[in-house]
Design a protein around this motif. Sequence first.
Motif, mmCIF file in Angstrom:
data_model
loop_
_atom_site.group_PDB
_atom_site.id
_atom_site.type_symbol
_atom_site.label_atom_id
_atom_site.label_comp_id
_atom_site.label_asym_id
_atom_site.label_seq_id
_atom_site.Cartn_x
_atom_site.Cartn_y
_atom_site.Cartn_z
ATOM 1 N N GLY A 184 0.807 -1.226 0.000
ATOM 2 C CA GLY A 184 0.000 0.000 0.000
ATOM 3 C C GLY A 184 0.834 1.266 0.000
ATOM 4 O O GLY A 184 1.613 1.526 -0.927
ATOM 5 N N SER A 185 0.726 2.050 1.056
ATOM 6 C CA SER A 185 1.440 3.332 1.116
ATOM 7 C C SER A 185 2.884 3.171 1.579
ATOM 8 O O SER A 185 3.582 4.168 1.794
ATOM 9 C CB SER A 185 0.705 4.291 2.049
ATOM 10 O OG SER A 185 0.770 3.833 3.379
ATOM 11 N N GLY A 186 3.329 1.923 1.778
ATOM 12 C CA GLY A 186 4.759 1.686 2.018
ATOM 13 C C GLY A 186 5.193 1.750 3.478
ATOM 14 O O GLY A 186 6.384 1.949 3.757
ATOM 15 N N THR A 187 4.278 1.523 4.408
ATOM 16 C CA THR A 187 4.647 1.580 5.832
ATOM 17 C C THR A 187 5.773 0.589 6.146
ATOM 18 O O THR A 187 6.743 0.931 6.834
ATOM 19 C CB THR A 187 3.409 1.292 6.721
ATOM 20 O OG1 THR A 187 2.310 2.046 6.214
ATOM 21 C CG2 THR A 187 3.656 1.664 8.168
ATOM 22 N N THR A 188 5.655 -0.621 5.605
ATOM 23 C CA THR A 188 6.692 -1.643 5.867
ATOM 24 C C THR A 188 8.047 -1.186 5.331
ATOM 25 O O THR A 188 9.081 -1.400 5.973
ATOM 26 C CB THR A 188 6.293 -2.990 5.209
ATOM 27 O OG1 THR A 188 4.997 -3.344 5.679
ATOM 28 C CG2 THR A 188 7.284 -4.087 5.534
#
Length: 227
Positions: A61-65
């Motif tokens: 998704g928005s790249g949290t990981t």
Amino acid sequence: MVNKKELALESTTLWDFPTQNYGDTPHGNNKYNGVTSAFVIWNLLKRYTKDNDLVVDPMCGSGTTIDVAKELKRRVIGYDINVVRPDVIKNDARRIPLNNDSVDFVFIDSPYSDNISYSNDIRCIGKISCEKQEFFDELEKVAKEIHRILKPNKAVGWLIGDQWKKKKFIPTGFLLYQRLEKYFETIDTICVTRRNQTSNTDIWHNRAIQFNFYLRGFKYLFIMSKK
Ligand SMILES: C[S@@+](CC[C@H](N)C(=O)[O-])C[C@H]1O[C@@H](n2cnc3c(N)ncnc32)[C@H](O)[C@@H]1O
């Protein structure tokens, strides 16, 4: 003095701290529909990975990981079919372009029904209702891929919620767990408490009494290792 992060590693309860309140740098984008709490990922990476390990998120998704892993000095690859930033690779999670036995840890926060619109891509599993068997068949394909790319005995953390809609409860978490058990040994199952609950209001409390349902204030975090 023990700080908030250390406390969370000691404790058996994992709180879903709002993304904005954790750390000094941004993690993912809390305007992204269904964004994951960075704190949940931080907890997993601290426990199950070390410096330079390769972390993969097939639905990032928005790249949290990506942000949390980089901050912790892990190598990271984030995929999604809905690309919202340049370091996310466009890919369908049912076919991950990585070699067998090559990854140290996988984190995934998958759709848990068709309740959120992520993108117009028809391959989005979030377009399938968890009331259909097909939803779990497609997530099982993702599970199989995760199993294939993980190194032996390495772990996956899978976050998922249940559905209560139109007076019908679907135990999405348990139904997914049954599929995951085919490929993985259980290390732990955690209830992640949702602090930013939009249903924690008088209106929802009254509805819950009137229509006899519980307010869902948690998600499951299944932590499992490759069989
Ligand atoms: C709950 S969101 C993940 C949020 C993310 N962890 C974050 O912090 O922003 C679920 C994601 O699954 C993605 N997705 C759904 N079906 C997919 C598929 N077949 N392959 C790859 N990604 C998929 C959606 O685009 C969405 O970004």
